[in-house]
Design a protein around this motif. Structure first.
Motif, short mmCIF file in Angstrom:
data_model
loop_
_atom_site.label_atom_id
_atom_site.label_comp_id
_atom_site.label_asym_id
_atom_site.label_seq_id
_atom_site.Cartn_x
_atom_site.Cartn_y
_atom_site.Cartn_z
N ARG A 69 0.83 -1.19 0.00
CA ARG A 69 0.00 0.00 0.00
C ARG A 69 0.87 1.25 0.00
O ARG A 69 1.88 1.31 0.71
CB ARG A 69 -0.84 0.00 1.28
CG ARG A 69 -2.00 0.92 1.29
CD ARG A 69 -3.04 0.34 2.26
NE ARG A 69 -4.30 1.03 2.16
CZ ARG A 69 -4.82 1.78 3.13
NH1 ARG A 69 -4.19 1.92 4.27
NH2 ARG A 69 -5.98 2.37 2.95
N GLU A 87 -2.99 0.41 -4.03
CA GLU A 87 -3.14 -0.77 -3.19
C GLU A 87 -3.02 -2.06 -3.99
O GLU A 87 -3.49 -2.14 -5.12
CB GLU A 87 -4.50 -0.76 -2.48
CG GLU A 87 -4.60 0.27 -1.38
CD GLU A 87 -5.99 0.35 -0.76
OE1 GLU A 87 -6.08 0.41 0.46
OE2 GLU A 87 -6.98 0.34 -1.53
N HIS A 108 -3.48 9.63 12.53
CA HIS A 108 -2.65 9.09 11.45
C HIS A 108 -1.52 10.09 11.14
O HIS A 108 -1.76 11.29 11.10
CB HIS A 108 -3.51 8.87 10.20
CG HIS A 108 -2.83 8.03 9.16
ND1 HIS A 108 -1.87 8.53 8.32
CD2 HIS A 108 -2.95 6.72 8.84
CE1 HIS A 108 -1.44 7.56 7.52
NE2 HIS A 108 -2.09 6.45 7.81
N GLU A 123 3.21 0.99 3.21
CA GLU A 123 3.05 -0.21 4.03
C GLU A 123 3.62 -1.40 3.27
O GLU A 123 3.18 -1.70 2.16
CB GLU A 123 1.58 -0.48 4.34
CG GLU A 123 0.97 0.54 5.28
CD GLU A 123 -0.51 0.27 5.56
OE1 GLU A 123 -1.21 1.21 5.96
OE2 GLU A 123 -0.94 -0.89 5.35
N SER A 124 4.58 -2.08 3.89
CA SER A 124 5.12 -3.26 3.23
C SER A 124 5.13 -4.42 4.21
O SER A 124 5.00 -4.23 5.41
CB SER A 124 6.52 -2.99 2.70
OG SER A 124 7.41 -2.84 3.76
N GLU A 125 5.28 -5.63 3.67
CA GLU A 125 5.12 -6.80 4.52
C GLU A 125 6.16 -6.91 5.61
O GLU A 125 5.82 -7.17 6.76
CB GLU A 125 5.11 -8.06 3.64
CG GLU A 125 3.72 -8.32 3.16
CD GLU A 125 3.55 -9.62 2.42
OE1 GLU A 125 2.49 -9.78 1.83
OE2 GLU A 125 4.47 -10.46 2.41
N GLY A 184 6.87 -2.97 7.46
CA GLY A 184 5.75 -2.37 8.18
C GLY A 184 5.42 -1.00 7.61
O GLY A 184 5.43 -0.80 6.41
N GLN A 185 5.15 -0.05 8.51
CA GLN A 185 4.70 1.27 8.08
C GLN A 185 5.84 2.27 8.07
O GLN A 185 6.45 2.55 9.10
CB GLN A 185 3.60 1.76 9.02
CG GLN A 185 2.40 0.82 9.04
CD GLN A 185 1.24 1.37 9.84
OE1 GLN A 185 1.45 2.00 10.88
NE2 GLN A 185 0.03 1.15 9.36
N GLY A 187 9.50 5.29 10.67
CA GLY A 187 9.15 3.88 10.56
C GLY A 187 9.62 3.09 11.76
O GLY A 187 10.11 3.65 12.73
#
Lengths: 430, 430
Positions: free
Chosen positions: A155, A255, A276, A291-293, A296-297, B302
């Motif tokens: 995302r 997304e 946020h 956002e990645s696996e 994270g964020q 992050g």
């Protein structure tokens, strides 16, 4: 190991960004040479109006014949900061054919013709870099292309247009309406005389197409991006957002579908919780949330436009491209191996905030709730307010597809008891 | 253009980070191969305790003889996630000597011996990458080394230790004292049984040394970093901070002197305005604020630690190093050409918040103000509070050198009317 023969750089365009690039190439020449391993020399500057005074640029370098410049054959790098599709596109492909690598800040061109330009660069064994095309000075293309190359991005959620963020921030903080805030943005130079590209989301959509392509290793065309502008956001929408503990931002959202088999890209105003990190991005700043696996964020924040910030991104690319040339190599090219289909907006799943003007009589809520249920849209909260025989209903849904929400709204409009749909806004960032 | 012979990767260490690296190398093998241009193969894993079950790693790959592994001679990349100085240092230099490039997550080693390791890498024509050594998953080393290579960084201000940020955030949001917040961090796994490296700022100081070196293109040794821990921050300090519209963070601060001729690096707790982007960094997150001449203010945010996030950074480096090997080149090496001296802490200029316990009688303020004036420290605001014959004075200064402030405090302690200096805290981020 300093090479003494300088690398030759031509500049196409010498406006706000180009003149900063030329200035920094001069003032930071020693630093650039140390970082590259060879000096860089400004070999020519193509402009439309040669009569304008250009401080610090030797007059004999200035030409109106951009085509002849890129055909010289002795250039190492062509920096394209003209913008727009033509003549930029032809000049870039001509530059590749005549031996130069290219650094561009041209979001519209990269979004529309990135694949063809990458192909031309690869055909001639040259680099195409364009960090400045998305979110100005913020390092974003390189982190996505390189730092996250071992991760899987799911995302990208970003504020990628400073003009609209300035306007929305002004509306939020002062209660101003859209026109008043736009007027102030224009007066302060944040908005152009014709603000269409910004306020209708065209600029953000080009950036969304580029980001989605890089994040998901696939091709996303400009036409694949669903686009809604922010000209219809009202002070009343901000009041509704505040009641939800939210603010409103114009977001570019890319997304990967939950099953991983497709992607979506869209630009529209949305409510986002005040908690946020994107909610606190003020003024003309940009920020992009990734956002990645594994990672994270992540968030990247900074100035999204302006001469010096954009020049910083151009020069970072220039150093990289020059280093590649000295090493006889090229950086990463297009990575579109995933070849994922782009799903239409109807398949996007998110939450919605809907304000309805309804008749103030018993049974209305039951009728409305039935319509939502019939379309498979689950309601999170409903707030009912009566005033002088009229009433309003504010419905916040759980996650549902855009198609299901669209069907729901069409059916609501047909109810006798629904006088009108005052606003529909997506709720993002949870 | 996919090469079929795989690139061989050895993993030194298979703990929280290493096991995630191995897992992602397996589950994302096709993506990694597409992005690199050749498959990567896990060729060996050196561990201390071979009897532990390691899910998804073939037992025949596991060895306790790390030295033999790095000497194999057929390795393309060695990933070092052991941590600490030895045996990591010897294993890395041995790996270079036997033909491998190195990806490391080892902040302590890079901070202490980065120059020697870079030299070894260059001697053998190999890469040394270490994105994971600072701020975990956050792309930071690559943006500083590459994206900002055409810019001039003047300041790096960061929250680079998640453990201490968790503790300080907890103290801020709940009013807890240091010990109570530390206990919670330990219970939740955010703090180690011996939290010294985190709470005394050693971890952050190593990261500050690395960041300063890269940001300013010079060498900054660990010993050059002024370090103060956060164990003496009290609930009362947070109350004072709130009165100032601030919160308290443990910051790593790297600055170029105003005249450009020297740099400083330091780690200490500091008040920072609630409006500063770093103030809203919650829990164990990290964020680094970078100020450069052309780009302006950038922030990178992050997760700063954890197995998967750190593995994401390691794998991004792995992809880059593998691509470099396929292209027969190397990425940027050490850039220390600026060779700027590191000034001592006494020359650091910032603002200060000082709480004094004083006698509650006339003339005390005049005495105190005189001491500040005599040391050339200009006062911004003073707040006086009386309580039961005792009184407190809270002084906030304008910018002054650490040496001048130290002299002022020494002189204040000698005043009969000053019963004690309750706290001194720097004020940053304006």
């Amino acid at each position: 190991m300093m090479r003494t023969r300088p690398l030759k750089v031509a500049l196409l365009g010498c406006g706000v960004v180009g003149s900063e690039v030329a200035r920094i190439m001069t003032t930071q020449a020693a630093d650039l040479a140390a970082r590259i391993g060879a000096p860089v020399e400004l070999a020519g500057v193509a402009v439309r109006r040669p009569d304008r005074v250009r401080e610090g640029i030797a007059p004999e370098l200035v030409t109106t014949d951009a085509t002849a410049l890129v055909k010289r054959g002795d250039l190492d790098v062509v920096v394209e900061v003209i913008g727009g599709i033509e003549p930029a596109r032809t000049l870039i492909t001509t530059a590749f054919a005549h031996g130069a690598s290219v650094v561009s800040a041209n979001k519209a061109l990269i979004a529309q013709d990135g694949a063809a330009l990458y192909a031309a660069a690869e055909e001639h064994g040259k680099d195409l870099y364009y960090e400045a095309a998305v979110a100005g000075a913020i390092p974003l293309i390189r982190p996505l292309r390189e730092s996250l190359a071992g991760d899987k991005v799911n995302r990208v959620l970003g504020i990628v247009n400073g003009t609209t963020n300035f306007i929305l921030d002004k509306m939020d903080s002062t209660g101003a309406g859209y026109q008043e805030a736009l007027d102030e943005a224009t007066a302060l130079g944040y908005a152009e005389a014709d603000p269409t590209a910004d306020v209708e989301g065209f600029d953000a959509a080009a950036k969304a197409a580029i980001l989605a392509g890089i994040a998901f290793h696939t091709r996303v065309r400009l036409d694949d991006v669903h686009r809604e502008g922010m000209t219809e956001v009202t002070a009343s929408d901000f009041a509704s957002a505040r009641e939800m503990g939210c603010t409103i931002k114009l977001l570019a959202i890319c997304e990967r579908a939950a099953d991983g088999g497709s992607v979506t890209a869209r630009v529209h105003p949305a409510m986002i919780p005040l908690t946020h990190p994107l909610a606190s991005v003020r003024g003309a700043y940009n920020a992009v949330f990734v956002e990645s696996e594994a990672a994270g964020q992540l968030m990247f924040y900074g100035p999204g436009a302006g001469g010096a910030p954009t020049a910083s991104a151009v020069l970072g690319d220039l150093v990289a491209v020059c280093r590649n040339r000295l090493a006889g190599t090229t950086g990463p090219g297009e990575s579109a191996y995933a070849a994922l289909p782009v799903s239409p907006m109807g398949e996007v799943v998110t939450r919605y905030h809907i304000s309805l003007d309804v008749a103030d009589k018993p049974g209305v809520l039951a009728q409305v709730a039935t319509v939502f249920a019939e379309h498979g849209v689950s309601i999170d909260t409903v707030r009912q307010q009566g005033k002088d025989g009229e009433a309003s209903l504010v419905v916040v849904t759980h996650r549902a597809s855009d198609a299901a929400l669209g069907g729901t709204v069409d059916a609501l409009r047909k109810l006798d008891t629904v006088r009108g749909v005052a606003s529909i806004m997506r709720v993002e960032g949870e």
